[in-house]
Structures are given as C-alpha cells and as structure tokens.
Scaffold this motif. Sequence first.
Motif, PDB file in Angstrom:
ATOM      1  N   VAL A  18       0.861  -1.183   0.000  1.00 48.84           N
ATOM      2  CA  VAL A  18       0.000   0.000   0.000  1.00 48.84           C
ATOM      3  C   VAL A  18       0.892   1.226   0.000  1.00 48.84           C
ATOM      4  N   LEU A  19       0.691   2.111  -0.951  1.00 43.97           N
ATOM      5  CA  LEU A  19       1.471   3.347  -1.058  1.00 43.97           C
ATOM      6  C   LEU A  19       0.571   4.539  -0.778  1.00 43.97           C
ATOM      7  N   PHE A  20       1.109   5.520  -0.042  1.00 44.05           N
ATOM      8  CA  PHE A  20       0.320   6.680   0.401  1.00 44.05           C
ATOM      9  C   PHE A  20       1.095   7.957   0.088  1.00 44.05           C
ATOM     10  N   PRO A  21       0.854   8.561  -1.110  1.00 46.44           N
ATOM     11  CA  PRO A  21       1.594   9.769  -1.501  1.00 46.44           C
ATOM     12  C   PRO A  21       1.035  11.040  -0.865  1.00 46.44           C
ATOM     13  N   LEU A  22       1.893  12.012  -0.655  1.00 53.13           N
ATOM     14  CA  LEU A  22       1.455  13.354  -0.282  1.00 53.13           C
ATOM     15  C   LEU A  22       0.918  14.036  -1.546  1.00 53.13           C
ATOM     16  N   PRO A  23      -0.215  14.765  -1.454  1.00 56.08           N
ATOM     17  CA  PRO A  23      -0.846  15.298  -2.676  1.00 56.08           C
ATOM     18  C   PRO A  23      -0.235  16.600  -3.194  1.00 56.08           C
ATOM     19  N   LEU A  24       1.074  16.611  -3.398  1.00 52.98           N
ATOM     20  CA  LEU A  24       1.763  17.709  -4.066  1.00 52.98           C
ATOM     21  C   LEU A  24       2.488  17.138  -5.263  1.00 52.98           C
ATOM     22  N   GLN A  25       2.658  17.931  -6.323  1.00 50.89           N
ATOM     23  CA  GLN A  25       3.107  17.431  -7.620  1.00 50.89           C
ATOM     24  C   GLN A  25       4.370  16.577  -7.525  1.00 50.89           C
ATOM     25  N   GLY A  26       5.434  17.104  -6.940  1.00 52.90           N
ATOM     26  CA  GLY A  26       6.682  16.361  -6.887  1.00 52.90           C
ATOM     27  C   GLY A  26       6.577  15.084  -6.074  1.00 52.90           C
ATOM     28  N   HIS A  27       5.772  15.102  -5.027  1.00 47.20           N
ATOM     29  CA  HIS A  27       5.604  13.932  -4.172  1.00 47.20           C
ATOM     30  C   HIS A  27       4.783  12.853  -4.868  1.00 47.20           C
ATOM     31  N   ILE A  28       3.733  13.256  -5.570  1.00 50.81           N
ATOM     32  CA  ILE A  28       2.919  12.291  -6.321  1.00 50.81           C
ATOM     33  C   ILE A  28       3.761  11.637  -7.407  1.00 50.81           C
ATOM     34  N   ASN A  29       4.518  12.456  -8.154  1.00 55.58           N
ATOM     35  CA  ASN A  29       5.379  11.910  -9.213  1.00 55.58           C
ATOM     36  C   ASN A  29       6.285  10.819  -8.669  1.00 55.58           C
ATOM     37  N   SER A  30       6.981  11.124  -7.575  1.00 53.75           N
ATOM     38  CA  SER A  30       7.948  10.179  -7.019  1.00 53.75           C
ATOM     39  C   SER A  30       7.272   8.897  -6.551  1.00 53.75           C
ATOM     40  N   MET A  31       6.134   9.026  -5.878  1.00 49.73           N
ATOM     41  CA  MET A  31       5.475   7.829  -5.345  1.00 49.73           C
ATOM     42  C   MET A  31       4.948   6.938  -6.463  1.00 49.73           C
ATOM     43  N   LEU A  32       4.400   7.518  -7.522  1.00 50.73           N
ATOM     44  CA  LEU A  32       3.886   6.702  -8.628  1.00 50.73           C
ATOM     45  C   LEU A  32       5.032   6.090  -9.437  1.00 50.73           C
ATOM     46  N   GLN A  33       6.140   6.792  -9.537  1.00 51.15           N
ATOM     47  CA  GLN A  33       7.318   6.195 -10.170  1.00 51.15           C
ATOM     48  C   GLN A  33       7.806   5.001  -9.348  1.00 51.15           C
ATOM     49  N   LEU A  34       7.854   5.170  -8.029  1.00 55.13           N
ATOM     50  CA  LEU A  34       8.244   4.064  -7.151  1.00 55.13           C
ATOM     51  C   LEU A  34       7.255   2.903  -7.284  1.00 55.13           C
ATOM     52  N   ALA A  35       5.971   3.216  -7.388  1.00 54.28           N
ATOM     53  CA  ALA A  35       4.962   2.164  -7.541  1.00 54.28           C
ATOM     54  C   ALA A  35       5.235   1.325  -8.779  1.00 54.28           C
ATOM     55  N   ASN A  36       5.583   1.955  -9.891  1.00 50.95           N
ATOM     56  CA  ASN A  36       5.890   1.216 -11.116  1.00 50.95           C
ATOM     57  C   ASN A  36       7.142   0.350 -10.948  1.00 50.95           C
TER      58      ASN A  36
END
Length: 461
Positions: A18-36
């Motif tokens: 389960v991944l829980f990103p902070l809803p700011l642009q740079g944080h979302i980018n990093s978390m979704l990249q990590l998810a992939n």
Amino acid sequence: MGDLGDVVYKPRNGHGLVLFPLPLQGHINSMLQLANILYSQGFSITVIHTEFNSPSLSKFPHFTFRSIPDGLSGEGHSSISDMGILTLLSALNVNCVEPFRMCLAETLQSNSDASKDRIACLISDSVWHFSQRIADELNIRRMELRTTSISSFSGFSALLSLHKRGYFPLQDMKLEEPPMELWPLRLKDLPILETENPEELYRLLESMVKELKGCSGLISNSFEELEPAKLNESGGMEVPVPVFSIGPFHKYFPASSSSLLKQDKSSLLWLDKQAPNSVLYVSFGSLASIDAAQFEEIASGLLESEQPFLWVVRPGLVHGLDLLPGRFMGAVSGRGLIVQWAPQQEVLAHPSVGGFWSHCGWNSTLESICEGVPMICMPCFGDQRVNARFISHIWRIGLQLEGKAQRGDIRNAIRRLMMSEEGEEIRGRMRNLKAKVDYCVKPEGSSYDALQSLTTHLLSF
C-alpha cells in the motif's frame, strides 16, 4: 516511469504493498514512479490518495486506487493557495488521520482473503507524520519514502538542533556562518519554510524525525555516487534505519506524465528550431511564487543576456500579475518562448537545451543531472536551499543566484553558464555525473543492487 506496456510484472508469492503519496506534484510523481518500479519487481500495488490533487487514475490501470476525504476538496483553488505550504501540510496531517486509518484497515481486511495478495507493507511519504502510529495500531510494517535528498534530512535535523540551542530567529549577521556540524551548509541554506508560526514548523519536523525512527527502512530517490553513505552522518545525525538509494526513479522506465497541470507540447516544436545547447530552460516548479518586482528583474535579465530561452510562467507564479506586460512579450518575439507548463523531462532531454534555471526541487535536480544539463539555482524554500548549495559548491554542476537577484546578476549568471569557459567546465562535470547515473541503474550498478536489496527486504515481511 512508463505505461503498463513498459512495465514487466513478475509474480511474487502474493505480496502486496500500500502506497500513500502526499498530494503535491513532486511527491505524487515520485510515489507513482516508485509504484511502477515495485510493480516490476512483482508486488501488487494499492494507492491510497486524497481527493485533493487526486492522481490521474486512467494512466495506471495496473494499480488499485482508494480515495479518502481530506477536508480540502471543497475549498477553492485560491483559498488553498493562500494557506501557505506549512499550513496546508498541517491541515492534511490533521484531516486525514481517521479517513486513512479506516481505508487502510478496510484494505488489509479485503486482502486477507486467500485469493488476494497479502498486504506486506505500507510505504508512505515522510511528511505523513501520523502514518507510523496507524501502521503500528494495525500491525503492518511501514517504510518511508523520502522525496527529497538524503542531505536534506541532515539539514532538517540540524535545524531542530540549532532551534533548541537558541539560534532562531536568525540574525542577518549569522546567515553566512557555517557551523561545524552543518558543513557544507551555511545557516542561510537550512531548509526553512516561511511561516508566521515557526513553532508549527518545528513540531512538523520533530514528528517527521520521530516517524522515521519507528519505520522499517527509508527509500530514497537518490543514488550512491551522488550522495555517498557518509552523507547520512552529516549534521551529526545518522539516518537510524536501513536506507535504500534506488534512484533516480524516472530512469527505470520511459517517461509517462503524472502531471497535475496540462503540458504545452508546442515547446518541443519550438526547441526543434533552435541551435544545439543554445536555449536556457527556466522553470520554478509547481509551488514557488515570486512578486511582480522579482518577475521584472528576471524578465529583464533574460532579455539582457541575449540568450534564447524557454520560460514556464504558470498561473499563480507571480503575485499581483495576471498578464505578462505587452512590452515584454514584444521584446521576447523570436528569441524566447513562454508557456504555462512544459513536459520537463522531454525539454531537458532536447539537444537544443544547454542550461536549466531552476528552483532546485529534488525531482528537477535529478532530471537535470540525468540529462547532463548544467543549472542556475534560485531556491525558494525548504530543501531547495540545501540542493542549491550542493549543486553549486559540492558537485559544482551549476551556479547559484543569492537572495533577490537583480537583472545584472541574472544576465551575468546566464552568460557565465551558457557562453564562458567556466560554463564549459561546469558542463564537463555534469557530463561526468550523467555517465555515473546512466550506469547506476544498470545490472551491477549501485541503484540496481539497492533495488534488489529492497525487494528482498520487502519479501521478508
């Protein structure tokens, strides 16, 4: 990061994350990249996200998304912008506690069925400072994603230490001081957020440090050659958990945008018409703001440099200025292009781009390094100051503009970077660093090895 067709899934004994990103642009980018990246290692992925700045779900059909209320989604954009970053982060950390607890508990329960992957670990952004407590309550392991540099952790830790020793509020005469425990940072380089309530900042930092001590490991979007392990000990504060430096995340798969803003692809067509290494790309990220006077100095400095430029002027960048002055737009004609948002990774990879004037957010810094583009640094807040110091004085791959830069300072910095022998030396160091980052994600590279270690670590839960 790539589309599903770019990501090869290898089934792994029913482990889910389960991944829980902070809803700011740079944080979302990093978390979704990590998810992939983790999906490619065989983990099924569930993303819990806020309604505020919800990611584009259609671009990630291979993930399960669960939305939680955040108490902000009913607010207008202007009212959220007026909050300030620190107030926004504090509000999110209050509003999301119970919705997150309920959503995570439901996810764990629904995945307890034998036909589904067992949730082995929660990976949450370091700014969610309540998530370790909830993970402990629900008896699930938690790892932390730090979307900033490892060096910035030392800066945040030093900030807390100096606060306790009475260094704050800072006096102008102290700003150039480099206390031994801060080297190579000066006091003015500390990752401070502008606020009328500094105690709110220190409470947030204390909570983040406490959260880190209780987790099962830190995932870093960095790489060993850029930030060696010894940097973990700078500021007298060693990171107290295992660190997995597997970055840069976006190097693992072809770029696929998770941008919250619409990208203007016309900038790429304009770049096609420019000479190699001739264009200065200017972008200060998705959150920074400047006043009209500073905007005037930047615009004048760009024009006086006589260098072609691509400038991102997004809505909300300039306080008190709704439209660009007609006289400036007339002067720009033919030599510069202004867009509201650009596909940054593609821009930096374009052969016409020879420099990047940046706010020095960590994602932008890594993207510039990965494409070998030297930088001009104009940090605005937080960890950007730390990054700028390392870019200009440790890695020596860029120049820094200090304080409220005037047009002459800006003109001279652009010419130094783009046209001088000094600029060529900086470009050479950046090329060498690019070669190191190209190697680190390949088999036997430092980030590749760290990813294998991270995968083994997660499979042990």
